[in-house]
Write an enzyme that holds these catalytic residues in place. Structure first.
Site, PDB file in Angstrom:
ATOM      1  N   CYS A 192      -4.213  -9.991   7.991  1.00  0.00           N
ATOM      2  CA  CYS A 192      -3.739 -10.996   7.311  1.00  0.00           C
ATOM      3  C   CYS A 192      -4.856 -12.095   6.170  1.00  0.00           C
ATOM      4  O   CYS A 192      -5.884 -11.552   5.940  1.00  0.00           O
ATOM      5  CB  CYS A 192      -2.711 -11.869   7.720  1.00  0.00           C
ATOM      6  SG  CYS A 192      -1.476 -11.864   6.504  1.00  0.00           S
ATOM      7  N   HIS A 197       0.118  -7.408  10.402  1.00  0.00           N
ATOM      8  CA  HIS A 197       0.224  -7.891  11.584  1.00  0.00           C
ATOM      9  C   HIS A 197      -0.271  -7.415  13.100  1.00  0.00           C
ATOM     10  O   HIS A 197       1.203  -7.155  13.316  1.00  0.00           O
ATOM     11  CB  HIS A 197       0.748  -9.565  11.931  1.00  0.00           C
ATOM     12  CG  HIS A 197       0.543 -10.046  10.807  1.00  0.00           C
ATOM     13  ND1 HIS A 197      -0.248 -11.927  11.241  1.00  0.00           N
ATOM     14  CD2 HIS A 197       1.348 -10.928   9.590  1.00  0.00           C
ATOM     15  CE1 HIS A 197      -0.225 -12.181  10.398  1.00  0.00           C
ATOM     16  NE2 HIS A 197       0.087 -11.754   9.712  1.00  0.00           N
ATOM     17  N   GLU A 225      -0.887  -7.717  16.286  1.00  0.00           N
ATOM     18  CA  GLU A 225      -0.672  -8.172  17.015  1.00  0.00           C
ATOM     19  C   GLU A 225       0.763  -8.919  17.236  1.00  0.00           C
ATOM     20  O   GLU A 225       1.012  -8.845  19.232  1.00  0.00           O
ATOM     21  CB  GLU A 225      -1.650  -9.979  17.290  1.00  0.00           C
ATOM     22  CG  GLU A 225      -0.707 -10.845  16.650  1.00  0.00           C
ATOM     23  CD  GLU A 225      -1.032 -10.694  14.062  1.00  0.00           C
ATOM     24  OE1 GLU A 225      -1.962  -9.860  14.432  1.00  0.00           O
ATOM     25  OE2 GLU A 225      -0.065 -11.437  13.784  1.00  0.00           O
TER      26      GLU A 225
END
Ligand SMILES: [Mn+2]
Length: 248
Positions: free
Chosen positions: A115, A217, A219
């Site tokens: 990001c 994202h 994660e």
């Protein structure tokens, strides 16, 4: 073989409390820590240091660097005046990120950006950003989803022959929480994927060193989407191969 030590650049949260006044706290979101530890790495939080010697010492000790999400990059870093839709900016965080990225790259240790991580890597290597997606003309899709964080909401086309293609194949569906994007891509990088409205969703360094960054994202999608785990596992495996070098 010892697990590779992965430095995660921290962010600053200012807590406003009627009794304590404003206290600045240094933090890393748990999703990054979990993604690294569940991919075979040992995560370590790098505090927002101003002392260059201390930062270099930590960068020499780690095997790879994760540059996480965060606030906007100051547009002056890429020679633009601030547009009215610019978000929060911090020269302290820009200094910290850009030094850490450049020095880690000098050491030829792997860098993974997520990001803001993608955006500040692009700026650190000489590229520029759209300060807000409304500045990009033409058709636009929603890049700030109103859905759970692990919900994939928009598709990306992945360029054949790139590292991202080897990891995810020719397309994927990703989550999206960004109001900025890459405008001019830094020299030495390729855009490995694009959204349907032409936004650069991932980049990678060509030939020289491992620098890979994504606008979404992974994660946050780590537990529920097996393909997103591949991005972290690839990064950790690359970090495992590194020898410790010197910063000039
Ligand atoms: Mn997006």
């Amino acid at each position: 073989m010892a697990k590779p030590l992965i430095g995660i650049l921290s962010r600053i949260f200012t807590e406003y409390d009627k009794d304590i006044n404003c206290i600045e706290r240094c933090f890393v979101s748990m999703d990054y820590i979990r993604a690294i530890e569940n991919s075979g790495g040992s995560p370590i939080i790098i505090p927002l240091l101003k002392d260059e010697e201390s930062l270099k010492k930590l960068l020499k000790d780690i095997d790879g660097l994760l540059v996480p999400g965060g606030i906007d990059v100051n547009p002056l870093r890429y020679n633009e005046e601030p547009f009215e839709k610019i978000g929060f900016i911090s020269d302290d965080i820009d200094d910290f990120d850009i030094k850490a990225i450049r020095w880690t790259y000098e050491l030829r240790k792997p860098i993974l950006g997520i990001c803001r991580g993608l955006q500040v890597i692009n700026v650190a290597f000489g590229g520029s950003l759209y300060q807000d997606l409304s500045l990009k003309s033409g058709y636009r899709i929603n890049h700030w989803q109103k859905a759970k964080k692990d919900t994939p909401t928009h598709s990306i086309d992945i360029k054949t022959g790139t590292r991202m293609f080897n990891l995810l194949g020719s397309s994927a569906i990703v989550n999206s929480y960004h109001h900025q994007a890459i405008k001019d891509l830094a020299e030495g990088f390729i855009a490995s994927s694009l959204s349907m409205d032409g936004i650069i969703e991932s980049i990678e360094k060509v030939n020289d060193g491992y620098v890979l960054a994504v606008q979404w994202h992974p994660e946050m999608m780590f537990n529920s989407h097996e393909n997103m785990r591949k991005i972290f596992i690839d990064f950790i495996e690359e970090c495992q191969k590194q020898n410790k070098g010197e910063i000039s």
